[in-house]
Design an enzyme around this catalytic site. Structure first.
Site, PDB file in Angstrom:
ATOM      1  N   HIS A  19       0.834  -1.198   0.000  1.00 41.46           N
ATOM      2  CA  HIS A  19       0.000   0.000   0.000  1.00 41.46           C
ATOM      3  C   HIS A  19       0.868   1.246   0.000  1.00 41.46           C
ATOM      4  CE1 HIS A  19       0.558  -0.684   4.420  1.00 41.46           C
ATOM      5  NE2 HIS A  19       0.788   0.622   4.382  1.00 41.46           N
ATOM      6  N   GLU A  70      -3.686   3.494   1.514  1.00 39.71           N
ATOM      7  CA  GLU A  70      -4.053   3.541   2.925  1.00 39.71           C
ATOM      8  C   GLU A  70      -4.367   4.986   3.282  1.00 39.71           C
ATOM      9  OE1 GLU A  70      -1.512   3.707   6.907  1.00 39.71           O
ATOM     10  OE2 GLU A  70      -1.285   1.782   5.863  1.00 39.71           O
ATOM     11  N   HIS A  88       2.618  11.820  -6.990  1.00 41.03           N
ATOM     12  CA  HIS A  88       1.214  11.572  -7.279  1.00 41.03           C
ATOM     13  C   HIS A  88       0.922  10.078  -7.212  1.00 41.03           C
ATOM     14  CE1 HIS A  88       3.247  11.225 -11.232  1.00 41.03           C
ATOM     15  NE2 HIS A  88       2.402  10.238 -11.422  1.00 41.03           N
ATOM     16  N   GLU A 141      -2.873  10.967 -11.155  1.00 39.01           N
ATOM     17  CA  GLU A 141      -2.688  10.924 -12.605  1.00 39.01           C
ATOM     18  C   GLU A 141      -3.601   9.851 -13.176  1.00 39.01           C
ATOM     19  OE1 GLU A 141       0.884  10.405 -15.904  1.00 39.01           O
ATOM     20  OE2 GLU A 141       1.228   9.711 -13.860  1.00 39.01           O
TER      21      GLU A 141
END
Length: 148
Positions: A19, A70, A88, A141
């Site tokens: 994550h 998360e 990003h 993105e």
């Protein structure tokens, strides 16, 4: 970085991304955004009352081994900054124009309209991308899965 290491014992090497954690000001607002705007599901939620934080793991796969974002909500944090090192999050979309139109209709901030990347890779590829912001200002993105 020492590049003399060999990768012979793969049991000692990381095998996948679990994550990426981001802090959020409002857990419910962020869950709503990632669910409704980006189509993710809340895979699991973990509350830590003694630590005064709650985690929500959002993703596209019900497989508990799938990569997730998360969302971390700290009960007592009034304000936080993103820092200069984070760039990003990227997600794939099949129809980038229709996706941006739908997101725009949801009042999601589009900070770069769909279009080809400014630069071409050495293999001649130029992905079609767009950028949006989540409710806490993190950039996301959108990358088209349709190749130009």
């Amino acid at each position: 970085m020492n590049t003399s290491f060999t990768h012979q014992n793969t049991d000692l090497m990381p095998s996948r991304i679990l994550h990426t954690m981001i802090r959020v000001n409002s857990l419910e607002r962020s869950i709503t955004f990632y669910r409704d705007a980006l189509g993710m599901s809340e895979i699991r939620r973990e509350d830590y009352p003694e630590g005064r934080f709650t985690l929500s793991f959002m993703g596209y796969s019900e497989d508990p081994r799938g990569s997730t974002i998360e969302l971390t909500y700290n009960y007592d944090t009034v304000e936080f900054t993103h820092g200069s090192g984070f760039g990003h999050i990227a997600v794939a979309v099949s129809d980038i124009d229709a996706t941006c139109e739908r997101l725009s209709g949801m009042d999601v901030k589009i900070i770069r309209c769909p279009g080809p990347m400014a630069y071409t890779t050495t293999n001649g590829q130029r992905d079609v991308i767009a950028f949006i912001c989540d409710p806490d200002g993190y950039q996301i993105e959108l990358i088209s899965t349709q190749k130009p």
